[in-house]
Design an enzyme around this catalytic site. Structure first.
Site, PDB file in Angstrom:
ATOM      1  N   GLY A   1      44.189  25.974  74.674  1.00 49.63           N
ATOM      2  CA  GLY A   1      43.557  24.685  74.899  1.00 49.63           C
ATOM      3  C   GLY A   1      42.207  24.639  74.209  1.00 49.63           C
ATOM      4  O   GLY A   1      41.583  25.677  73.975  1.00 49.63           O
ATOM      5  N   SER A   2      41.758  23.436  73.849  1.00 51.96           N
ATOM      6  CA  SER A   2      40.423  23.286  73.278  1.00 51.96           C
ATOM      7  C   SER A   2      39.386  23.272  74.392  1.00 51.96           C
ATOM      8  O   SER A   2      39.729  23.348  75.567  1.00 51.96           O
ATOM      9  CB  SER A   2      40.328  21.980  72.495  1.00 51.96           C
ATOM     10  N   GLY A   3      38.123  23.169  73.999  1.00 53.23           N
ATOM     11  CA  GLY A   3      37.059  23.080  74.994  1.00 53.23           C
ATOM     12  C   GLY A   3      36.394  24.416  75.256  1.00 53.23           C
ATOM     13  O   GLY A   3      35.415  24.493  76.005  1.00 53.23           O
ATOM     14  N   HIS A   4      36.905  25.468  74.613  1.00 55.39           N
ATOM     15  CA  HIS A   4      36.342  26.812  74.790  1.00 55.39           C
ATOM     16  C   HIS A   4      35.611  27.277  73.531  1.00 55.39           C
ATOM     17  O   HIS A   4      35.374  28.474  73.351  1.00 55.39           O
ATOM     18  CB  HIS A   4      37.448  27.804  75.134  1.00 55.39           C
TER      19      HIS A   4
ATOM     20  N   HIS B   1      38.588  27.998  84.236  1.00 55.71           N
ATOM     21  CA  HIS B   1      38.922  26.635  84.667  1.00 55.71           C
ATOM     22  C   HIS B   1      38.669  26.468  86.156  1.00 55.71           C
ATOM     23  O   HIS B   1      39.189  25.571  86.793  1.00 55.71           O
ATOM     24  CB  HIS B   1      40.387  26.312  84.369  1.00 55.71           C
TER      25      HIS B   1
ATOM     26  N   ASP C   1      50.358  27.973  78.201  1.00 55.65           N
ATOM     27  CA  ASP C   1      50.404  28.555  76.859  1.00 55.65           C
ATOM     28  C   ASP C   1      51.711  29.298  76.639  1.00 55.65           C
ATOM     29  O   ASP C   1      52.347  29.182  75.590  1.00 55.65           O
ATOM     30  CB  ASP C   1      49.207  29.494  76.670  1.00 55.65           C
TER      31      ASP C   1
END
Ligand SMILES: Nc1ncnc2c1ncn2[C@@H]1O[C@H](COP(=O)(O)OP(=O)(O)O)[C@@H](O)[C@H]1O
Ligand SMILES: Nc1ncnc2c1ncn2[C@@H]1O[C@H](COP(=O)(O)OP(=O)(O)O)[C@@H](O)[C@H]1O
Ligand SMILES: [Mg+2]
Ligand SMILES: [Mg+2]
Ligand SMILES: [Mg+2]
Ligand SMILES: [Mg+2]
Lengths: 331, 204, 331, 204
Positions: free
Chosen positions: A56-59, A218, A112
């Site tokens: 996922g993005s955002g990391h 998260h 994932d």
């Protein structure tokens, strides 16, 4: 409820827009794939074993910021905190494949796994050999099969990248990377949450005077919540978990990563690094190199993680290789 | 009917966001909205000769647009659920039963989740079971029963501890909250029922 | 009033503790001076023109994180947001001096000038030639003599470091660095303040829906306050100030730095970088390289700055040199 | 007496932090506290034969411990103010006048700040002027007048726009707030007066 304060365009477009800005920092050494949120190196040598990472993005800079020289050949990006879809992973797989197979290396999260596995099946139908290794460095998330991938993931990517740039077969790259994964341990602490651009909401709540050791990126729960404590007290506790888990022994040689979650200051990270080195020295553990920075973040989340990778001569050889990527450059 | 489901699911974004915030990472609402938005665009784009083509396309679209765990899970239900629908062109209770049964099997196969592990399976399985029992009833009645079964299954997830998926990590903390995917499953079926009852039935 | 949430030991010791943690990341290539908060390279060649940078702490990795290969030879650290005292600067000066004189390069702040000047006088008494250049890249802070040093400072340090590693005399290094300074322009935007560890208080207040363009790193006022705007709108405005100030002309070649203030996410910075490149392209300005990161921070302040440096062949030569430091590594 | 000043100034930390937060970066309070803490430790460490030695040491200690603009400015006042005090051993109104006059001159020389630019000079200058007029009075009376002059000068900085130092950047926004360094100057002299009046005078 307090909303995040950010400068963005349409929050539904953050991933492709961010990807454009990221690719541009590579001066042509990386390109974005048409139509899907994936990026690959432009100079992957023929006959090279390929390394594909993603999540996922955002990391940022994880994972996509670790595509580069002696690092990953490509990355598949999902939306913020959401695994990339199988078609993205498949396109990226085809783009990095050079006839020697592709290693998928990513964090141990259900989403994932579901998406990368489906992509691996599609790739197999197209005659591309894929092997998968899951990053499970977080000692705070229970038995090994449940463990999440956090900051230590970057150490795994570095070793895998070095191995994939050096070794001739997928099997050999898998062996070296597996060894690295077996020798990496991390633990995190959270002070406050990061937010999802599309909702503007923070992923969890933590009282102003509370921290949580082992909390996931998260907001997955950790080992325990407690009141604020000084750096030294906190680092001592965190290292206790890591050291006894492998366990690391007197005389072991390690590299250290003190990783910021996003809004935690370099000052705090450097002071935590200082204590980490003191504790390791007191335990007779030899530090080959320490890295301090915000390599694996969760938007503006505050907190940090400490990761150790036990080294042998082989792992050290790959760790010492120069790398060049948005997230981590070394020479 | 599928268009109505899309509109409804997009409307449920905030409810699903809250549900996932409680026990997950809070992205389920925007993910489902993204997925059903994409499906409605696909539907607008082309027309489909048979129902299985329609569902397979919808499923594949969910898989390639939602991301996360839900994309594969819900997309697999829609897509693989249609694999034995031959070239049927109209939805009736028998077709519904086949779609739910095959969809459930495929989701379990793909996700390895067993009933009781606090996933959408806990809503989809009772729905499939009930559906096979009312396979001879008129569609709107069948959907009424199936929706109720899904709702009951969804409610039951409140007492479960997540052991699969992102929420798994929450263990004990996930108790007393419903599973977001189970909520979505219920809401998808509920939307189908509404449509069958309010739009189709009168017309029949 | 809301207090900052941080993991620290005794806030009065943040500087020396942080310095220990920082020096450790250099694997022996840098050492701390005994008794004063200063750090210097361990491998400064004899006969090298020395480059000394410094300022208040709390802006990590600036300035001290830019000591390293082809970067600064040493740094003098003050307390958080307070200039280093003359004795610290003097000790650092003596430690980096190799007989060819020392260039002081730092931001244009009254406190820094008062302290570095006093140190320069003391150094002169000891027969060390010192030249001083002030960084004044912030176009939002009025006439040139009043302009503050912000993100663009890192570009100046890179050029000065390259020149000091290459050229034989202090005068030549001063000339090249002056040329760089004349060609660097920056502008910033602030979303919320950073805090001072010792007081736990934020240095300024900004409404939840307000941003301020041109605000200084310590809350010095900018050009104007307004409501939140999308990235593209904001970047367009910011670049307007920079482009007309030099002015940058069609055909000019530049390097770009999009710098985060501390807690602003990489995602926001990369999206701002994307727009920056679009605007430059539309203006016919050629981008040699763009760098995105949080190189000059103000604790957990949120916001970012955009800096441009106009290049000629000479500046490009120094810009392209490989560097290795905590804050910025390039090869 | 100097020890009393140190204790007082450390006690004023929050007042000075607030003053600097209003028009500067908020570090003046902790800076002065750090400086006078260091001075009191120096005093505790050794004894000083003459007043000028004491003041020079205190000044140098302020310079090397406060940092920022204030370190150099206040340290210069204390240190360079004492340069013509020969070997005097006791503080009287005449010595006070010389210390303030020479200190003021040195601060202006070093910092290039003119009166009216909203710095500590606007408090130190009137204090020095007054001091030269009451140089023949008893110390406590002289300090009373000098303190009052500094207070008036400090109050006057509220109507000034900063054009020097960190606060300069605030321009118009700095109006209606006093200059933190001017506040410190007043508080330093006030502490000396308190000591002279309450501790020394009775003793005389
Ligand atoms: N292995 C699985 N089998 C079936 N359903 C699953 C599985 N893993 C997750 N789910 C469903 O997906 C939902 C979460 O979806 P979403 O939040 O969109 O993805 P993510 O968990 O990646 O953030 C859960 O509530 C659960 O019902
Ligand atoms: N050039 C100068 N001459 C005289 N006093 C000055 C000068 N510059 C700053 N000051 C004084 O220093 C004070 C600020 O001190 P401080 O906040 O500790 O340092 P900084 O401004 O570096 O944060 C101002 O209020 C002002 O009185
Ligand atoms: Mg998710
Ligand atoms: Mg989720
Ligand atoms: Mg200051
Ligand atoms: Mg100040």
């Amino acid at each position: 409820m307090r909303k995040a304060k950010k400068i963005l365009n349409d929050p539904r477009n953050v991933v492709p827009e961010m990807l454009d800005g990221l690719v541009a920092t590579y001066n042509g050494r990386v390109r974005k794939l048409d139509g899907v949120n994936a990026m690959v190196r432009t100079d992957i040598p023929a006959g090279k074993v390929a390394l594909l990472i993603g999540g996922g993005s955002g990391h940022e800079p994880a994972y996509h910021g670790f595509v580069g020289d002696n690092m990953a050949d490509g990355a598949a990006l999902g939306n913020v905190f959401a695994a990339p879809t199988p078609d993205i992973v498949l396109e990226a797989t085809k783009a990095v494949h050079r006839g020697k197979g592709v290693l998928y290396l990513y964090g141990n999260y259900a989403g994932d796994i579901l998406n990368f596995d489906m992509a691996a099946e599609m790739a197999a139908e197209e005659g591309i050999e894929v092997r998968t290794l899951l990053i499970r460095d977080d000692v705070a998330s229970g038995p090994i099969e449940n463990r999440r991938g956090i900051g230590g993931a970057m150490l795994a990517v570095k070793i895998a990248g070095g191995a994939a740039a050096t070794l001739g077969t997928l099997a050999e790259v898998v062996d070296v990377t597996s060894k690295a994964l077996d020798n990496i341990r991390s633990i995190s602490v959270a002070l406050h949450a990061g937010s999802i651009p599309e909702t503007g909401q923070f992923t969890f709540e933590l009282a102003d005077d509370e921290i949580e050791i082992g909390m996931g990126v998260h907001g997955e729960p950790g080992v325990w919540r407690e009141k604020m404590v000084p750096t030294d007290t906190l680092v001592d506790k965190m290292l206790e978990f890591i050291l006894q888990d492998l366990p690391f022994k007197r005389g072991d040689e390690v590299c250290v990563l003190v990783n910021g979650a996003g809004s935690t200051t370099n000052m705090e990270l450097l002071i935590a690094n200082r204590r980490t080195l003191q504790v390791l020295a007191a335990n007779g553990i030899v530090v080959h190199e320490c890295v301090v920075g915000s390599l694996f973040t969760t938007q503006e989340m505050a907190g940090f993680s400490i990761s150790l990778m036990r080294l042998d001569d082989e792992l050290k050889r790959y760790y010492d290789m120069p790398i060049r990527s948005f997230g981590w450059t070394k020479w | 009917m599928l268009l109505h489901v899309c509109q409804q699911m997009i409307g449920y974004t905030d409810i699903l966001t809250e549900a996932d915030k409680a026990i997950g990472d809070g992205d389920h609402g925007i993910g489902m909205a993204r997925g059903f938005e994409a499906v409605s665009q696909k539907l607008a784009a082309g027309s489909y000769a048979s129902l299985d083509q329609l569902l397979k396309t919808a499923g594949m679209t969910l898989i390639t647009s939602i991301g996360g765990a839900a994309g594969v899970v819900f997309g697999t239900w829609f897509r693989d659920g249609a694999k034995n629908l031959g070239g049927v062109t109209a939805l009736d209770a028998r077709v519904l039963a086949a779609w739910l049964a095959d969809g459930l099997a495929a989701v379990k196969e793909r996700g390895k989740a067993k009933p009781g592990e606090k996933t959408m399976v806990d809503a989809l399985e009772p729905a499939a079971v009930t559906s096979s029992q009312v396979a001879a009833a008129p569609l709107d009645e069948a959907l009424a029963a199936v929706t109720e079964a899904a709702r009951t299954g969804m409610e039951a997830t409140k007492d479960m501890i997540a052991s699969v998926g992102r929420a798994k990590a929450l263990g004990e903390r996930s108790r007393s909250h419903p599973d977001p995917g189970a909520v979505s499953t219920y809401l998808i079926l509920k939307s189908m029922w509404e449509y069958a009852a309010e739009v189709m039935a009168p017309g029949q």
